[in-house]
Design a protein around this motif. Structure first.
Motif, PDB file in Angstrom:
ATOM      1  N   ALA A 247       0.825  -1.211   0.000  1.00 29.96           N
ATOM      2  CA  ALA A 247       0.000   0.000   0.000  1.00 29.96           C
ATOM      3  C   ALA A 247       0.861   1.264   0.000  1.00 29.96           C
ATOM      4  N   TYR A 248       1.898   1.272   0.823  1.00 29.28           N
ATOM      5  CA  TYR A 248       2.699   2.494   0.924  1.00 29.28           C
ATOM      6  C   TYR A 248       3.388   2.824  -0.392  1.00 29.28           C
ATOM      7  N   PHE A 249       4.014   1.865  -1.012  1.00 31.62           N
ATOM      8  CA  PHE A 249       4.757   2.159  -2.238  1.00 31.62           C
ATOM      9  C   PHE A 249       3.823   2.371  -3.425  1.00 31.62           C
ATOM     10  N   ALA A 250       2.679   1.686  -3.455  1.00 24.64           N
ATOM     11  CA  ALA A 250       1.712   1.960  -4.523  1.00 24.64           C
ATOM     12  C   ALA A 250       1.176   3.371  -4.408  1.00 24.64           C
ATOM     13  N   TRP A 251       0.923   3.817  -3.190  1.00 23.58           N
ATOM     14  CA  TRP A 251       0.431   5.184  -2.970  1.00 23.58           C
ATOM     15  C   TRP A 251       1.525   6.206  -3.267  1.00 23.58           C
ATOM     16  N   SER A 252       2.746   5.919  -2.829  1.00 26.63           N
ATOM     17  CA  SER A 252       3.842   6.884  -3.015  1.00 26.63           C
ATOM     18  C   SER A 252       4.162   7.085  -4.492  1.00 26.63           C
ATOM     19  N   PHE A 253       4.167   6.015  -5.287  1.00 28.71           N
ATOM     20  CA  PHE A 253       4.530   6.094  -6.698  1.00 28.71           C
ATOM     21  C   PHE A 253       3.311   6.128  -7.610  1.00 28.71           C
TER      22      PHE A 253
ATOM     23  N   VAL B 130      -0.767   9.157   8.706  1.00 27.64           N
ATOM     24  CA  VAL B 130      -1.499  10.186   9.442  1.00 27.64           C
ATOM     25  C   VAL B 130      -1.254  11.543   8.783  1.00 27.64           C
ATOM     26  N   GLY B 131      -2.318  12.240   8.484  1.00 26.03           N
ATOM     27  CA  GLY B 131      -2.216  13.539   7.821  1.00 26.03           C
ATOM     28  C   GLY B 131      -2.353  13.481   6.318  1.00 26.03           C
ATOM     29  N   ALA B 132      -2.191  12.297   5.723  1.00 27.45           N
ATOM     30  CA  ALA B 132      -2.393  12.149   4.281  1.00 27.45           C
ATOM     31  C   ALA B 132      -3.890  12.129   3.979  1.00 27.45           C
TER      32      ALA B 132
ATOM     33  N   ALA C  86      -4.129   6.415  11.288  1.00 35.13           N
ATOM     34  CA  ALA C  86      -3.296   5.479  12.040  1.00 35.13           C
ATOM     35  C   ALA C  86      -3.610   4.035  11.702  1.00 35.13           C
ATOM     36  N   ALA C  87      -4.796   3.775  11.155  1.00 33.48           N
ATOM     37  CA  ALA C  87      -5.203   2.394  10.887  1.00 33.48           C
ATOM     38  C   ALA C  87      -5.478   2.129   9.423  1.00 33.48           C
ATOM     39  N   GLN C  88      -5.259   3.122   8.551  1.00 34.88           N
ATOM     40  CA  GLN C  88      -5.504   2.881   7.131  1.00 34.88           C
ATOM     41  C   GLN C  88      -4.679   3.826   6.279  1.00 34.88           C
ATOM     42  N   SER C  89      -4.574   3.441   5.001  1.00 33.43           N
ATOM     43  CA  SER C  89      -3.816   4.232   4.038  1.00 33.43           C
ATOM     44  C   SER C  89      -4.772   5.111   3.233  1.00 33.43           C
ATOM     45  N   PRO C  90      -4.233   6.066   2.456  1.00 35.97           N
ATOM     46  CA  PRO C  90      -5.069   6.759   1.471  1.00 35.97           C
ATOM     47  C   PRO C  90      -5.535   5.785   0.379  1.00 35.97           C
ATOM     48  N   GLN C  91      -6.367   6.299  -0.518  1.00 33.82           N
ATOM     49  CA  GLN C  91      -6.852   5.485  -1.627  1.00 33.82           C
ATOM     50  C   GLN C  91      -5.682   5.012  -2.492  1.00 33.82           C
ATOM     51  N   LEU C  92      -5.772   3.748  -2.938  1.00 31.28           N
ATOM     52  CA  LEU C  92      -4.663   3.146  -3.678  1.00 31.28           C
ATOM     53  C   LEU C  92      -5.033   2.950  -5.143  1.00 31.28           C
TER      54      LEU C  92
END
Length: 491
Positions: free
Chosen positions: A98-104, A160-162, A167-173
């Motif tokens: 999730a993190y890298f899909a969202w970041s890129f 957090v803040g995105a 704290a328990a979830q990511s932004p939309q992917l």
């Protein structure tokens, strides 16, 4: 003879090859028989959700992460390492994917990152168990606990803040592309809507498998035959499996056992990480804490059900995914209809086990007496099933007396068989003596009720897991040295 003889140079024996072919045909025949039985239950009960295209697609969505975790278990345990940490490796896959899909803003980057995250968890498990000899269960449980806490900490740092994060979830992917044959649904629509036994069900199956499939789902399906081909038809796979069967013998033939165990456990984590990516980016479009929901453990159960083989694992994952799909889609009536299938399967299994047990002892002097006891048991079971069904569907009350009489006769015969069978020189068919009355009870419950409690429907996947493991435990054959602490140089 040269001392560096490779494990792969041993000539292939034709008997095991024939045995493997029989096993593959047995898997295929069981899958076909299960589908035909399911189609029959759909036709009898009028529950189209049992074999609808939507149910097939939902089954794939629920089965893929379980199957990927199970494949990870197959790789690790075939090399002799128990991998209880698959759940934690899936958690790593969900977060890093999730993190890298969202970041890129690229799903493929997320897929690679999730697989690498799972492999990192596998590497930790390999170092602990292979290098330092830590107990496999202790290491796996530690990874499961640490993964949850570490991902919570990273979520607080990065999500957090995105927008949409916390704290328990990511932004939309971003989403993966879908593949399929769109014209198939329209082409098979008349057959699918006809309701004809097996014709409608087959059309729904083909439609569900050829439309709206994520590319990750397709990759996961292809990994099953690929795993079988690598582990059972290549020198690499033979050496890896030898490390789980007899590492001392493998080492004496020049196999680098540590390297193969490391490779297997790291790849195991990669499969689990891919399952985590599927949960975060295909089954959902965001990472959420607790998203794995114990699927790593269910994957291990599917692996055990499949007897540590990819084909059986796929069947187990499909079963768990199917029950999960029914309860999530609100198929309370469909889950209730499954009781009819379960009852039939239990009664048929009991009859097959009894017949096999009698066939093994047909040349003994006690054969006639044991056959008579089995006949009384079978007739009593049939009377109990018929009487209970007739009474439960509104028949006269005296049908309950018929059911009670049949149950009593079957119980007496079962007790006599338990006492006499060992002396008769045969192996006591305990599964049959348990499955037959259980099938009668399930059959009567089906006809006596119109639906199941909502709580029971919700937990039907977990109940299916327990039932399958209980029934499959009779014929399990794990790798001989799985879970054993092995040290180099003892051969």
């Amino acid at each position: 003879m040269s001392q560096d003889l490779s494990v792969s140079e041993a000539p292939a024996a034709p008997a095991p090859a024939r045995s493997g072919a029989r096993a593959r045909w047995r898997f295929v025949s069981i899958a076909v028989a299960a589908f035909v039985a399911l189609a029959g239950v759909r036709a009898i009960t009028g529950q189209p959700m049992l074999t609808s295209a939507g149910t097939i697609q939902a089954t794939l969505a629920f089965a893929v992460p379980i199957g990927l975790a199970g494949l990870g278990g197959v790789w690790a345990e075939r090399a002799g390492i128990i991998n209880i940490g698959l759940e934690g490796m899936m958690v790593l896959g969900t977060w890093f994917g999730a993190y890298f899909a969202w970041s890129f803003d690229n799903p493929w980057v997320g897929l690679v990152a999730g697989v690498l995250g799972g492999m990192a968890g596998g590497l930790i498990h390999a170092v602990a168990t292979v290098t330092f000899g830590v107990d496999h269960i202790v290491s796996g449980v530690a990874i499961n606990i640490l993964a949850v806490g570490a991902m919570r900490y990273l979520s607080l740092l990065f999500f957090v803040g995105a927008p949409g994060g916390g704290a328990a979830q990511s932004p939309q992917l971003p989403e993966f592309p879908q593949v399929g044959l769109p014209f198939v649904a329209d082409l098979l629509a008349p057959a699918r809507d006809s309701g004809i036994f097996l014709v409608s069900d087959t059309a729904s199956l083909v439609t569900g498998l050829t439309t709206g499939m994520s590319v990750v789902t397709l990759l996961a399906i292809l990994l099953v035959p690929l795993t079988f081909a690598v582990l059972w038809h290549t020198p690499f796979g033979l050496r890896l499996r030898s490390c789980g069967e007899n590492p001392d013998a493998a080492e004496s033939l020049g196999v680098p056992v540590y390297a193969y165990k490391f490779t297997a456990v790291v790849l195991s984590g990669g499969f689990a990480g891919m399952g985590g990516v599927f949960l975060a980016m295909v089954a959902s479009s965001v990472y959420q804490e607790g998203q794995t929901g114990g699927r790593g453990y269910i994957g291990l159960a599917a692996m055990i059900f499949g007897n540590w083989r990819p084909g059986g694992l796929a069947m187990g994952a499909g079963l768990f995914g199917f029950t999960d799909a029914l309860q999530v889609r609100g198929g309370g009536g469909a889950v209730h209809a499954l009781l009819l299938l379960i009852a039939g399967a239990l009664l048929v299994a009991a009859a097959v086990v009894l017949a096999a047990a009698l066939r093994r002892m047909r040349s003994t002097p006690s054969f006639a007496g044991m056959a008579a006891l089995c006949g009384v048991f079978a007739v009593g079971t049939a009377l109990a099933a018929a009487g209970g069904t007739a009474a439960a569907t509104g028949g006269p009350a005296w049908w309950w007396a018929v059911a009670a009489l049949g149950a009593a006769a079957g119980a007496v015969a079962a007790v006599r068989a338990v006492r006499s069978w060992p002396d008769a020189g045969g192996r006591l068919p305990v599964p049959a003596l348990v499955a037959a009355p259980a099938g009668v009870v399930v059959l009567v419950v089906y006809f006596a009720t119109d639906s199941l409690p909502g709580q029971l429907v919700t937990y039907s996947p977990h109940i299916a897991t327990l039932l399958v493991l209980a029934l499959a435990s009779q014929r399990l054959r794990p790798p001989a040295s799985v879970g054993r602490q092995w040290r180099k140089g003892r051969a």
